[in-house]
Design an enzyme around this catalytic site. Structure first.
Site, PDB file in Angstrom:
ATOM      1  N   CYS A 184     -29.181 -16.734  -3.378  1.00  0.00           N
ATOM      2  CA  CYS A 184     -28.937 -16.566  -4.816  1.00  0.00           C
ATOM      3  C   CYS A 184     -28.548 -15.142  -5.214  1.00  0.00           C
ATOM      4  O   CYS A 184     -27.468 -14.918  -5.721  1.00  0.00           O
ATOM      5  CB  CYS A 184     -30.187 -16.965  -5.590  1.00  0.00           C
ATOM      6  SG  CYS A 184     -30.562 -18.704  -5.432  1.00  0.00           S
TER       7      CYS A 184
HETATM    8  N1  LIG Z   1     -32.234 -22.082  -2.281  1.00  0.00           N
HETATM    9  C1  LIG Z   1     -32.629 -21.528  -3.413  1.00  0.00           C
HETATM   10  O1  LIG Z   1     -33.618 -20.796  -3.435  1.00  0.00           O
HETATM   11  C2  LIG Z   1     -31.909 -21.807  -4.726  1.00  0.00           C
HETATM   12  C3  LIG Z   1     -32.555 -21.446  -5.912  1.00  0.00           C
HETATM   13  C4  LIG Z   1     -31.931 -21.699  -7.114  1.00  0.00           C
HETATM   14  C5  LIG Z   1     -30.660 -22.276  -7.131  1.00  0.00           C
HETATM   15  N2  LIG Z   1     -30.032 -22.601  -5.975  1.00  0.00           N
HETATM   16  C6  LIG Z   1     -28.719 -23.238  -6.086  1.00  0.00           C
HETATM   17  O2  LIG Z   1     -28.841 -24.632  -5.847  1.00  0.00           O
HETATM   18  C7  LIG Z   1     -27.685 -25.118  -5.175  1.00  0.00           C
HETATM   19  C8  LIG Z   1     -28.097 -25.773  -3.869  1.00  0.00           C
HETATM   20  O3  LIG Z   1     -28.707 -24.806  -3.049  1.00  0.00           O
HETATM   21  P1  LIG Z   1     -29.627 -25.172  -1.816  1.00  0.00           P
HETATM   22  O4  LIG Z   1     -30.334 -23.912  -1.448  1.00  0.00           O
HETATM   23  O5  LIG Z   1     -30.436 -26.386  -2.097  1.00  0.00           O
HETATM   24  O6  LIG Z   1     -28.509 -25.501  -0.726  1.00  0.00           O
HETATM   25  P2  LIG Z   1     -28.715 -26.238   0.675  1.00  0.00           P
HETATM   26  O7  LIG Z   1     -27.585 -25.817   1.531  1.00  0.00           O
HETATM   27  O8  LIG Z   1     -30.124 -26.060   1.149  1.00  0.00           O
HETATM   28  O9  LIG Z   1     -28.553 -27.782   0.311  1.00  0.00           O
HETATM   29  C9  LIG Z   1     -27.391 -28.349  -0.136  1.00  0.00           C
HETATM   30  C10 LIG Z   1     -27.247 -29.743   0.443  1.00  0.00           C
HETATM   31  O10 LIG Z   1     -26.076 -30.335  -0.096  1.00  0.00           O
HETATM   32  C11 LIG Z   1     -25.451 -31.097   0.929  1.00  0.00           C
HETATM   33  N3  LIG Z   1     -24.059 -31.284   0.547  1.00  0.00           N
HETATM   34  C12 LIG Z   1     -23.018 -30.417   0.643  1.00  0.00           C
HETATM   35  N4  LIG Z   1     -21.899 -30.959   0.130  1.00  0.00           N
HETATM   36  C13 LIG Z   1     -22.243 -32.193  -0.306  1.00  0.00           C
HETATM   37  C14 LIG Z   1     -21.528 -33.251  -0.920  1.00  0.00           C
HETATM   38  N5  LIG Z   1     -20.225 -33.119  -1.224  1.00  0.00           N
HETATM   39  N6  LIG Z   1     -22.176 -34.372  -1.206  1.00  0.00           N
HETATM   40  C15 LIG Z   1     -23.492 -34.514  -0.894  1.00  0.00           C
HETATM   41  N7  LIG Z   1     -24.226 -33.556  -0.323  1.00  0.00           N
HETATM   42  C16 LIG Z   1     -23.610 -32.409  -0.031  1.00  0.00           C
HETATM   43  C17 LIG Z   1     -25.692 -30.292   2.187  1.00  0.00           C
HETATM   44  O11 LIG Z   1     -25.579 -31.090   3.347  1.00  0.00           O
HETATM   45  C18 LIG Z   1     -27.103 -29.774   1.956  1.00  0.00           C
HETATM   46  O12 LIG Z   1     -28.073 -30.647   2.483  1.00  0.00           O
HETATM   47  C19 LIG Z   1     -26.768 -23.914  -4.987  1.00  0.00           C
HETATM   48  O13 LIG Z   1     -25.862 -23.865  -6.048  1.00  0.00           O
HETATM   49  C20 LIG Z   1     -27.723 -22.744  -5.065  1.00  0.00           C
HETATM   50  O14 LIG Z   1     -27.065 -21.573  -5.528  1.00  0.00           O
HETATM   51  C21 LIG Z   1     -30.647 -22.400  -4.759  1.00  0.00           C
END
Ligand SMILES: NC(=O)c1ccc[n+]([C@@H]2O[C@H](COP(=O)([O-])OP(=O)(O)OC[C@H]3O[C@@H](n4cnc5c(N)ncnc54)[C@H](O)[C@@H]3O)[C@@H](O)[C@H]2O)c1
Length: 437
Positions: free
Chosen positions: A277
């Site tokens: 992030c």
């Molecule tokens: N990790 C954090 O601490 C955090 C905190 C706040 C916000 N975010 C935001 O949340 C969002 C997700 O982050 P995350 O950390 O969970 O990512 P992540 O990579 O852990 O998980 C994302 C998932 O989405 C799947 N994916 C990708 N493309 C896809 C599609 N077209 N259809 C279905 N599934 C798909 C991936 O296989 C993966 O399992 C991002 O925008 C991130 O910036 C993350």
């Protein structure tokens, strides 16, 4: 069914917990959210393109540290949660939360390809009376300018046939106090009706909901929060470099400043920014802001300063070795902790990548240990975590990059010859062997 009847029917289904909940993207954000709704009594379907994740989840195995398998397994066994790769499952869902990644391209431009791919699939199966919520972090305007046109290609109208919101995800992996259920949830709708349905949805599973007037406000909230952190970390990193030059202990300065009961919030320097992030999200804002003719100068400056920190740390290691008559070339440097922050297994954007890359380039012989990260790749080379005690004893210099609480710092200090501490992990310990950031 007229439009307000569609809305009332959906609200009723949500309040009766009869609504079928869909979560697209089952990572650090999507999986905990899916589990909260399943625990609240909803039937939840998770959709992910990664077959290994889908298989693991359907066997009740969690790969996200904050979701213990003991919590997940009964939800799978009782049919409250199941995972699939098939987007056709959206056809049976009443709500869909989109939690897919939003990385940056090498040029620091937003990469929204995952959101676009997910929305194109959802648009094939969207039906009247649905609530769609984007949770992926992104620039202000994404929900209205990008997601809405993709969904309206279905012929359905927002605020009438379906409801569209943005709700920023604020999860802080590894935080034992604040997790998905008790972090207040901001939500804004494309129309007031959308916002109303979105707020009612989250109220069923989360402790506090904070409605805002639009999707743009909700999108900007997240960017303010993360930009605030990034800039304050940049400020304190610059202060650390100043203090170093002036021979002042920056950690003592911050601790003393933090005794002020108002108007000050402590941030701490470190070897660089890590995680999914803080190093990424502010550049979504600066990219969008440029389109409105405003240069986001604070963001660019903090980004520049934070990017200097791995160089600063490597100079410290080199100077520390120099002070005991050793060149960095061919010295053994042991890295303690490669995760991007304490007590997590996530290495995304970890400063350890840059620090280790720079050390390799200057000819150091590297090893690392991290109880959360068994394998780590630097410059394409595969490194395996080493036994901490053998490595610490053999190293010419130990560099603490991540301050995991499991590390036994007094013993590490005792067994090391020289130690560069970038996290103030050795606070309270004194020795000529210690070089602090
Ligand atoms: N990790 C954090 O601490 C955090 C905190 C706040 C916000 N975010 C935001 O949340 C969002 C997700 O982050 P995350 O950390 O969970 O990512 P992540 O990579 O852990 O998980 C994302 C998932 O989405 C799947 N994916 C990708 N493309 C896809 C599609 N077209 N259809 C279905 N599934 C798909 C991936 O296989 C993966 O399992 C991002 O925008 C991130 O910036 C993350």
């Amino acid at each position: 069914m007229n439009h307000s009847a569609a809305r009332s029917a959906l609200i009723q289904k949500i309040q009766d917990k009869q609504a079928r909940v869909g979560i697209v993207g089952l990572g650090y954000v999507g999986l905990p959210l899916a589990v909260e709704f399943a625990k609240a009594g909803f039937r939840v379907t998770g959709v992910d393109i990664d077959p290994s994740k889908v298989d693991a989840l359907n066997q009740g195995r969690s790969y996200v540290q904050d979701v213990p398998s003991q919590v997940l397994r009964p939800l799978v066994e009782s049919g409250r949660f199941h995972a699939t790769q098939a987007f056709a499952a959206v056809r049976d869902c009443d709500t869909v939360n989109i939690c897919v990644p939003t990385p940056l391209r090498k040029t620091k431009d937003p990469d929204l390809s995952h959101i676009v791919a997910a929305c194109e699939e959802i648009a094939r199966y969207i039906h009247p009376g649905m609530l769609i919520i984007l949770e992926s972090t992104t620039y202000p305007g994404t929900t209205g300018e990008l997601v809405l046109p993709l969904l309206e290609k279905s012929g359905l109208r927002v605020g009438e046939d379906f409801f569209l919101c943005f709700s920023p995800e604020r999860v802080d992996p590894g935080n034992p106090v604040f997790q998905t259920a008790n972090i207040p949830k901001v939500v804004g709708g494309v129309t007031p009706a959308c916002g109303e349905v979105g707020a009612i949805f989250y109220q069923q599973a989360l402790q506090k909901v904070v409605p805002v007037s639009s999707t743009q406000v909700a999108e900007m909230v997240k960017l303010l929060e993360n930009t605030f952190r990034m800039i304050n970390i940049g400020l304190v990193n610059e202060l650390a470099m100043m203090c170093d030059r002036m021979g002042i202990n920056v950690w003592e300065v911050i601790d003393a400043a933090a005794t002020k009961p108002f108007g000050f919030m402590p941030f701490y320097p470190g070897p660089g920014l890590g995680g999914h992030c803080i190093p990424v999200d502010p550049f979504y804002l600066s990219w969008k802001s440029k389109q409105s003719g405003i240069e986001a100068r604070f963001i660019e400056l903090a980004g520049y300063i934070n990017a200097q920190m791995p160089h600063f740390v490597v100079d410290k290691i080199q100077n520390a070795l120099n002070s005991v008559g050793k060149p960095l070339l061919n010295s053994r440097v042991h890295i303690l902790g490669v995760a991007y922050k304490r007590d997590v297994d996530d290495v995304r954007e970890s400063p350890a990548f840059d620090v280790m890359h720079l050390l390799r380039r200057r000819g150091a012989r590297l090893s690392y240990s991290d109880p959360f990260v068994p394998v780590f790749h630097v410059d394409g080379a595969r490194l395996e975590a080493q036994d901490i005690w053998d490595s610490v004893r053999e190293a010419d210099c130990v560099a603490i990059i991540t301050d995991h609480s499991a590390f036994d710092y007094p013993r590490i200090l005792d067994q090391s010859r020289l130690i560069v501490d970038t996290r103030n992990a050795l606070r309270g310990l004194n020795s000529p062997k210690i070089v602090r950031l």
